[in-house]
Design an enzyme around this catalytic site. Structure first.
Site, PDB file in Angstrom:
ATOM      1  N   LYS A   4      -1.044  -1.368  -4.280  1.00 20.68           N
ATOM      2  CA  LYS A   4      -2.134  -0.397  -4.372  1.00 20.68           C
ATOM      3  C   LYS A   4      -1.490   0.977  -4.431  1.00 20.68           C
ATOM      4  O   LYS A   4      -0.880   1.440  -3.463  1.00 20.68           O
ATOM      5  CB  LYS A   4      -3.074  -0.498  -3.171  1.00 20.68           C
ATOM      6  CG  LYS A   4      -4.198   0.542  -3.187  1.00 20.68           C
ATOM      7  CD  LYS A   4      -5.035   0.498  -1.930  1.00 20.68           C
ATOM      8  CE  LYS A   4      -6.069   1.627  -1.931  1.00 20.68           C
ATOM      9  NZ  LYS A   4      -6.853   1.676  -0.670  1.00 20.68           N
ATOM     10  N   TYR A  62       0.862  -1.181   0.000  1.00 19.19           N
ATOM     11  CA  TYR A  62       0.000   0.000   0.000  1.00 19.19           C
ATOM     12  C   TYR A  62       0.894   1.225   0.000  1.00 19.19           C
ATOM     13  O   TYR A  62       1.502   1.566   1.015  1.00 19.19           O
ATOM     14  CB  TYR A  62      -0.889  -0.032   1.246  1.00 19.19           C
ATOM     15  CG  TYR A  62      -2.025   0.975   1.284  1.00 19.19           C
ATOM     16  CD1 TYR A  62      -2.309   1.822   0.236  1.00 19.19           C
ATOM     17  CD2 TYR A  62      -2.833   1.062   2.414  1.00 19.19           C
ATOM     18  CE1 TYR A  62      -3.352   2.727   0.285  1.00 19.19           C
ATOM     19  CE2 TYR A  62      -3.891   1.963   2.482  1.00 19.19           C
ATOM     20  CZ  TYR A  62      -4.138   2.789   1.418  1.00 19.19           C
ATOM     21  OH  TYR A  62      -5.169   3.684   1.475  1.00 19.19           O
TER      22      TYR A  62
END
Length: 317
Positions: free
Chosen positions: A185, A155
């Protein structure tokens, strides 16, 4: 003290699409709370998860992320949420559990607990506050990936984790060598970095900002982890499906049609606040936000609902 708990028997993993280990359209799911915000609403989470998968076009759900208010939920709530959502969707969608914290040992414990609760994958943010070097960030993320047998989505969200915590292209190249680190992500907004990662590694890139879904798809991204998918899942999925079918003009029309909603969800208040306001107006489970967030007022809720109605009403079937 961390209150991580485990439950046995992970849920069966759904079949991943080629090049998309965590599906293509993942909702960054909100966490439903009781009316007073004091407890996790497991019945609401079960209902919402099934709604997002069966009616919302989502083939993955990311729980306990930013939109899921992970800073304000306990480890016990996080594992209970994973177990509830995994039970609700079975093998119809991937369940990805956010486990990122500022503490490596805590993150490892939470990763193991959510694996036991039935998660199909882990979302691991870069550690914040301590301002670790890139070498330390890479070591932290590898340590978490070593802790379970689950695939990992990194992330990259420096706006949330702080200046200096953005993963560099070199760090992503190094992390891509780990057999269980399979995706990122991307909330960095750095299209050059995303392009280099797609060109030079095997990592699947997921757009973490709704306004960048189509630009990243054009570079070869696998899909998105979308806040807007909570309230407009079929429309978000429509962008991805049109692009995959080679209908780039249709994908662009669909993407542009969604942007007023994306703007409304993200730029006046945090996305969690906006989604929960819309859910409250629609009678869907959600409950209040937890502090330090504050709920949307009636005027903002009405404005959000008007934008959502316009976007859904103008969407292509």
């Amino acid at each position: 003290m961390h209150d991580a708990t485990t439950t046995p028997a992970p849920a069966p993993a759904p079949v991943a699409a080629p090049g998309a280990p965590f599906g293509r359209c993942a909702a960054a799911m909100i966490t439903p709370f009781s009316a007073d915000g004091g407890t996790l609403d497991r019945a609401g989470a079960r209902r919402l998860a099934a709604h997002l998968v069966d009616r919302g076009g989502c083939d993955a759900l990311v729980v306990s992320g930013t939109t899921g208010e992970s800073p304000t939920t306990t480890d016990a709530e996080k594992t209970a949420l994973v177990a509830t959502v995994a039970e609700a969707v079975g093998d119809r969608a991937a369940v990805v559990a956010g486990v990122g914290t500022a503490d490596t040992a805590h993150t490892v414990a939470l990763a193991r607990a959510t694996r036991g609760a039935g998660a199909h994958g882990l979302l691991v943010a870069t550690p914040y506050y301590s301002r670790p070097t890139q070498e330390a960030i890479v070591h932290h993320l590898r340590t978490v990936a070593d802790a379970t047998d689950l695939p990992v989505m990194l992330y990259d969200n420096p706006a949330r984790t702080g200046e200096g915590t953005a993963l560099t292209a070199d760090s992503l190249r190094a992390l891509a060598e780990h057999p269980r680190i399979v995706a990122v992500k991307d909330c960095s907004g750095d299209l050059l970095k995303a392009g280099l990662v797609l060109r030079e590694t095997g990592l699947a890139v997921y757009a973490g900002s709704d306004e960048l879904t189509l630009p990243l798809l054009a570079l070869g991204a696998a899909g998105c982890v979308s806040t807007a998918a909570n309230v407009a899942g079929p429309q978000v999925r429509g962008v991805i499906d049109a692009f995959a079918a080679g209908d780039t003009e249709g994908a662009a029309r669909r993407h542009l049609a969604l942007l007023p909603l994306v703007d409304a969800l993200m730029n006046e208040v945090p996305g969690t606040v906006a989604v929960k306001a819309l859910f409250r107006a629609a009678g869907l489970p959600g409950g209040p936000v937890r502090g330090p967030l504050l709920p949307a007022g009636e005027e903002l809720t009405a404005r959000l609902a008007e934008v959502l109605t316009d976007v859904l009403g103008g969407a292509e079937e």
